[in-house]
Design an enzyme around this catalytic site. Sequence first.
Site, PDB file in Angstrom:
ATOM      1  N   ASN A   9       0.870  -1.182   0.000  1.00  0.00           N
ATOM      2  CA  ASN A   9       0.000   0.000   0.000  1.00  0.00           C
ATOM      3  C   ASN A   9       0.903   1.227   0.000  1.00  0.00           C
ATOM      4  O   ASN A   9       1.473   1.579   1.017  1.00  0.00           O
ATOM      5  CB  ASN A   9      -0.893  -0.042   1.248  1.00  0.00           C
ATOM      6  CG  ASN A   9      -1.716   1.223   1.423  1.00  0.00           C
ATOM      7  OD1 ASN A   9      -1.812   2.041   0.513  1.00  0.00           O
ATOM      8  ND2 ASN A   9      -2.307   1.377   2.597  1.00  0.00           N
ATOM      9  N   TRP A  10       1.013   1.858  -1.167  1.00  0.00           N
ATOM     10  CA  TRP A  10       1.960   2.975  -1.301  1.00  0.00           C
ATOM     11  C   TRP A  10       1.421   4.272  -0.715  1.00  0.00           C
ATOM     12  O   TRP A  10       2.141   5.266  -0.645  1.00  0.00           O
ATOM     13  CB  TRP A  10       2.330   3.181  -2.782  1.00  0.00           C
ATOM     14  CG  TRP A  10       3.096   2.037  -3.388  1.00  0.00           C
ATOM     15  CD1 TRP A  10       3.456   0.858  -2.773  1.00  0.00           C
ATOM     16  CD2 TRP A  10       3.605   1.952  -4.720  1.00  0.00           C
ATOM     17  NE1 TRP A  10       4.153   0.061  -3.647  1.00  0.00           N
ATOM     18  CE2 TRP A  10       4.260   0.712  -4.858  1.00  0.00           C
ATOM     19  CE3 TRP A  10       3.564   2.810  -5.823  1.00  0.00           C
ATOM     20  CZ2 TRP A  10       4.870   0.302  -6.037  1.00  0.00           C
ATOM     21  CZ3 TRP A  10       4.173   2.406  -7.010  1.00  0.00           C
ATOM     22  CH2 TRP A  10       4.818   1.167  -7.108  1.00  0.00           C
ATOM     23  N   LYS A  11       0.151   4.286  -0.347  1.00  0.00           N
ATOM     24  CA  LYS A  11      -0.484   5.489   0.221  1.00  0.00           C
ATOM     25  C   LYS A  11      -0.223   6.703  -0.675  1.00  0.00           C
ATOM     26  O   LYS A  11      -0.184   6.560  -1.893  1.00  0.00           O
ATOM     27  CB  LYS A  11      -0.001   5.701   1.663  1.00  0.00           C
ATOM     28  CG  LYS A  11      -0.204   4.436   2.511  1.00  0.00           C
ATOM     29  CD  LYS A  11      -0.016   4.635   3.985  1.00  0.00           C
ATOM     30  CE  LYS A  11      -0.227   3.311   4.705  1.00  0.00           C
ATOM     31  NZ  LYS A  11      -0.113   3.424   6.157  1.00  0.00           N
ATOM     32  N   HIS A  94      -9.507   1.099   4.585  1.00  0.00           N
ATOM     33  CA  HIS A  94      -8.259   1.284   5.324  1.00  0.00           C
ATOM     34  C   HIS A  94      -8.520   2.219   6.509  1.00  0.00           C
ATOM     35  O   HIS A  94      -9.317   3.148   6.407  1.00  0.00           O
ATOM     36  CB  HIS A  94      -7.179   1.866   4.410  1.00  0.00           C
ATOM     37  CG  HIS A  94      -5.829   1.864   5.048  1.00  0.00           C
ATOM     38  ND1 HIS A  94      -5.438   2.833   5.943  1.00  0.00           N
ATOM     39  CD2 HIS A  94      -4.801   0.997   4.958  1.00  0.00           C
ATOM     40  CE1 HIS A  94      -4.209   2.556   6.370  1.00  0.00           C
ATOM     41  NE2 HIS A  94      -3.803   1.447   5.782  1.00  0.00           N
ATOM     42  N   GLU A  96      -6.957   4.612   7.651  1.00  0.00           N
ATOM     43  CA  GLU A  96      -6.755   6.045   7.356  1.00  0.00           C
ATOM     44  C   GLU A  96      -7.983   6.628   6.656  1.00  0.00           C
ATOM     45  O   GLU A  96      -8.326   7.793   6.849  1.00  0.00           O
ATOM     46  CB  GLU A  96      -5.467   6.232   6.532  1.00  0.00           C
ATOM     47  CG  GLU A  96      -4.232   6.062   7.408  1.00  0.00           C
ATOM     48  CD  GLU A  96      -3.005   5.531   6.687  1.00  0.00           C
ATOM     49  OE1 GLU A  96      -2.936   5.588   5.456  1.00  0.00           O
ATOM     50  OE2 GLU A  96      -2.103   5.034   7.406  1.00  0.00           O
ATOM     51  N   GLU A 166      -5.370  -4.956  10.538  1.00  0.00           N
ATOM     52  CA  GLU A 166      -4.346  -3.948  10.776  1.00  0.00           C
ATOM     53  C   GLU A 166      -4.674  -3.163  12.043  1.00  0.00           C
ATOM     54  O   GLU A 166      -5.463  -2.201  11.988  1.00  0.00           O
ATOM     55  CB  GLU A 166      -4.285  -2.969   9.590  1.00  0.00           C
ATOM     56  CG  GLU A 166      -3.950  -3.607   8.271  1.00  0.00           C
ATOM     57  CD  GLU A 166      -3.385  -2.576   7.299  1.00  0.00           C
ATOM     58  OE1 GLU A 166      -2.248  -2.759   6.854  1.00  0.00           O
ATOM     59  OE2 GLU A 166      -4.075  -1.581   7.016  1.00  0.00           O
ATOM     60  N   GLY A 172       2.448   2.265  10.763  1.00  0.00           N
ATOM     61  CA  GLY A 172       3.378   3.378  10.604  1.00  0.00           C
ATOM     62  C   GLY A 172       4.093   3.777  11.884  1.00  0.00           C
ATOM     63  O   GLY A 172       4.737   4.817  11.935  1.00  0.00           O
ATOM     64  N   SER A 213       3.441  -2.057  10.376  1.00  0.00           N
ATOM     65  CA  SER A 213       4.883  -2.114  10.635  1.00  0.00           C
ATOM     66  C   SER A 213       5.510  -3.464  10.272  1.00  0.00           C
ATOM     67  O   SER A 213       6.406  -3.949  10.975  1.00  0.00           O
ATOM     68  CB  SER A 213       5.186  -1.753  12.099  1.00  0.00           C
ATOM     69  OG  SER A 213       4.775  -0.420  12.367  1.00  0.00           O
ATOM     70  N   GLY A 235       4.881   1.400   4.631  1.00  0.00           N
ATOM     71  CA  GLY A 235       6.186   2.036   4.483  1.00  0.00           C
ATOM     72  C   GLY A 235       7.245   1.177   3.801  1.00  0.00           C
ATOM     73  O   GLY A 235       7.946   1.648   2.894  1.00  0.00           O
TER      74      GLY A 235
HETATM   75  P1  PGA Z   1       2.852   0.308   7.596  1.00  0.00           P
HETATM   76  O1  PGA Z   1       1.377   0.518   6.997  1.00  0.00           O
HETATM   77  O2  PGA Z   1       3.405  -0.967   7.024  1.00  0.00           O
HETATM   78  O3  PGA Z   1       3.615   1.514   7.151  1.00  0.00           O
HETATM   79  O4  PGA Z   1       2.713   0.225   9.091  1.00  0.00           O
HETATM   80  C1  PGA Z   1       0.519  -0.560   6.808  1.00  0.00           C
HETATM   81  C2  PGA Z   1      -0.796  -0.105   6.233  1.00  0.00           C
HETATM   82  O5  PGA Z   1      -1.284   0.975   6.603  1.00  0.00           O
HETATM   83  O6  PGA Z   1      -1.375  -0.797   5.380  1.00  0.00           O
END
Ligand code: PGA
Length: 260
Positions: A9-11, A94, A96, A166, A172, A213, A235
């Site tokens: 997931n490149w966000k 997600h 976010e 998640e 993150g 993470s 990330g």
């Molecule tokens: P992260 O994000 O690996 O940077 O913790 C995971 C995600 O939000 O899918």
Amino acid sequence: MRKPFFAGNWKMHKTIEEAVTLVQELQAALEGIVGCDVAVCPPFPALAAVREALVGSAVGLGAQNMHWEEQGAFTGAVSPLILVGLCDYVIIGHSERRTLFGETDEMVNKKLLAALTHGLKPILCVGENLQQNQAGETEQFVGGQIRAAFEGITAEQTLLITVAYEPIWAIGTGVPATGEGANSIIGGTVRGTLVALYGDSVAQAIRIQYGGSVKPGNAAEFMAQPEIDGALVGGASLRAADFAEIVRNGLACTGHHFSG
Ligand code: PGA
């Protein structure tokens, strides 16, 4: 037996040009790796160029979000009709999107149904925040998210869905869940709720990823767990070598999974 599935997931990272470079590097880094599914989810504007760069590749392509309507006056939104033919997967719900953009369980359910109607393969995200975790509410909250998301979805349709557990406190932050802790929620709560909704044989076929993470150094710990079928990586998916190492290290520990 479930085939391992690693998604990046490149966000909100990478220009179109950078996205193409990253996916080219990733294809080279993944050379020789078989027995799993891998996908990347770049920002919308990069989907077409990344798709072009992936012609003939086994790496799948996903979007990070989607509206549930096919078209209309929804400024800034992207519909399933627009995504069909452009990508295979779509991340839905997600955390976010839920916390920063106000997505509710009801919206997540509509998106899931719309993706399935159009043959897009959803990666459905669920997970509790730190406060809920510390208050011992994880099982109840995550179970509720699963029940709400799967409302109206048939047993047959579940085969297209991957669930990503998640925990928000692990995203993150560099503070992942433990393999055992994630396995317990994924098996007991996520798959457990799916067993209650669809019965054991349907639930056992649904892939469930861990996310939060995930790094090259901990991928094996998660993938060694019997209930964890892959990872949703944020990330660390922005560096081709790291993402490929996550896949490689993770696959080395998946004796209990299908790898054909
Ligand atoms: P992260 O994000 O690996 O940077 O913790 C995971 C995600 O939000 O899918």
